[in-house]
Design a protein around this motif. Structure first.
Motif, PDB file in Angstrom:
ATOM      1  N   LEU A   1       5.717   4.154   1.999  1.00 11.97           N
ATOM      2  CA  LEU A   1       6.275   5.340   2.659  1.00 11.97           C
ATOM      3  C   LEU A   1       6.940   4.982   3.986  1.00 11.97           C
ATOM      4  O   LEU A   1       7.955   5.569   4.354  1.00 11.97           O
ATOM      5  N   LYS A   2       6.377   4.010   4.692  1.00 12.10           N
ATOM      6  CA  LYS A   2       6.971   3.571   5.953  1.00 12.10           C
ATOM      7  C   LYS A   2       8.356   2.970   5.696  1.00 12.10           C
ATOM      8  O   LYS A   2       9.309   3.266   6.418  1.00 12.10           O
TER       9      LYS A   2
ATOM     10  N   LYS B   1       6.051   8.288   9.561  1.00 15.53           N
ATOM     11  CA  LYS B   1       6.480   8.040  10.937  1.00 15.53           C
ATOM     12  C   LYS B   1       5.414   7.265  11.694  1.00 15.53           C
ATOM     13  O   LYS B   1       4.225   7.496  11.519  1.00 15.53           O
ATOM     14  N   LYS B   2       5.875   6.353  12.545  1.00 20.87           N
ATOM     15  CA  LYS B   2       4.952   5.642  13.434  1.00 20.87           C
ATOM     16  C   LYS B   2       4.486   6.597  14.521  1.00 20.87           C
ATOM     17  O   LYS B   2       5.213   7.496  14.904  1.00 20.87           O
ATOM     18  N   GLN B   3       3.284   6.367  15.014  1.00 16.63           N
ATOM     19  CA  GLN B   3       2.804   7.165  16.142  1.00 16.63           C
ATOM     20  C   GLN B   3       3.561   6.724  17.388  1.00 16.63           C
ATOM     21  O   GLN B   3       3.712   5.526  17.623  1.00 16.63           O
ATOM     22  N   PRO B   4       4.033   7.665  18.187  1.00 16.59           N
ATOM     23  CA  PRO B   4       4.695   7.280  19.422  1.00 16.59           C
ATOM     24  C   PRO B   4       3.727   6.541  20.348  1.00 16.59           C
ATOM     25  O   PRO B   4       2.554   6.890  20.420  1.00 16.59           O
ATOM     26  N   LYS B   5       4.233   5.527  21.057  1.00 16.52           N
ATOM     27  CA  LYS B   5       3.381   4.736  21.941  1.00 16.52           C
ATOM     28  C   LYS B   5       2.780   5.595  23.050  1.00 16.52           C
ATOM     29  O   LYS B   5       1.666   5.359  23.475  1.00 16.52           O
TER      30      LYS B   5
ATOM     31  N   THR C   1       0.860  -1.181   0.000  1.00 16.35           N
ATOM     32  CA  THR C   1       0.000   0.000   0.000  1.00 16.35           C
ATOM     33  C   THR C   1       0.896   1.229   0.000  1.00 16.35           C
ATOM     34  O   THR C   1       2.092   1.136   0.285  1.00 16.35           O
ATOM     35  N   LYS C   2       0.329   2.386  -0.260  1.00 18.52           N
ATOM     36  CA  LYS C   2       1.137   3.607  -0.234  1.00 18.52           C
ATOM     37  C   LYS C   2       1.713   3.855   1.151  1.00 18.52           C
ATOM     38  O   LYS C   2       2.834   4.322   1.297  1.00 18.52           O
ATOM     39  N   GLU C   3       0.942   3.516   2.187  1.00 15.63           N
ATOM     40  CA  GLU C   3       1.416   3.710   3.555  1.00 15.63           C
ATOM     41  C   GLU C   3       2.604   2.797   3.858  1.00 15.63           C
ATOM     42  O   GLU C   3       3.579   3.219   4.476  1.00 15.63           O
ATOM     43  N   GLU C   4       2.511   1.536   3.427  1.00 18.69           N
ATOM     44  CA  GLU C   4       3.616   0.592   3.646  1.00 18.69           C
ATOM     45  C   GLU C   4       4.878   1.052   2.925  1.00 18.69           C
ATOM     46  O   GLU C   4       5.979   0.988   3.469  1.00 18.69           O
TER      47      GLU C   4
END
Length: 67
Positions: A48-49, A55-59, A43-46
């Protein structure tokens, strides 16, 4: 996105400089690019990751139902 648009503008400029015979070959290449994009397994998100642009959301910013 800006990089993609710059590539497209450059490519279109090159296409306009070529005779029709070469243009037809270029159309085949562009069509193969488009087909490849449709068949791309991520996917586009994968994508770009993987590139590090998403960026991942901080926990700590996620709310926990047990907190």
């Amino acid at each position: 996105m800006e990089e993609r648009l710059a590539f497209i503008r450059l490519y279109v400029k090159k296409l306009k400089e070529n005779p029709d015979r070469v243009f037809r070959q270029q159309v085949k290449l562009v069509n193969s690019f488009l087909q490849s994009a449709k068949d791309f397994p991520l996917t586009k998100e994968e994508y770009l990751k993987i590139k590090g642009e998403l960026k991942k959301q901080p926990k700590s910013s996620r709310s926990s139902p047990t907190s």
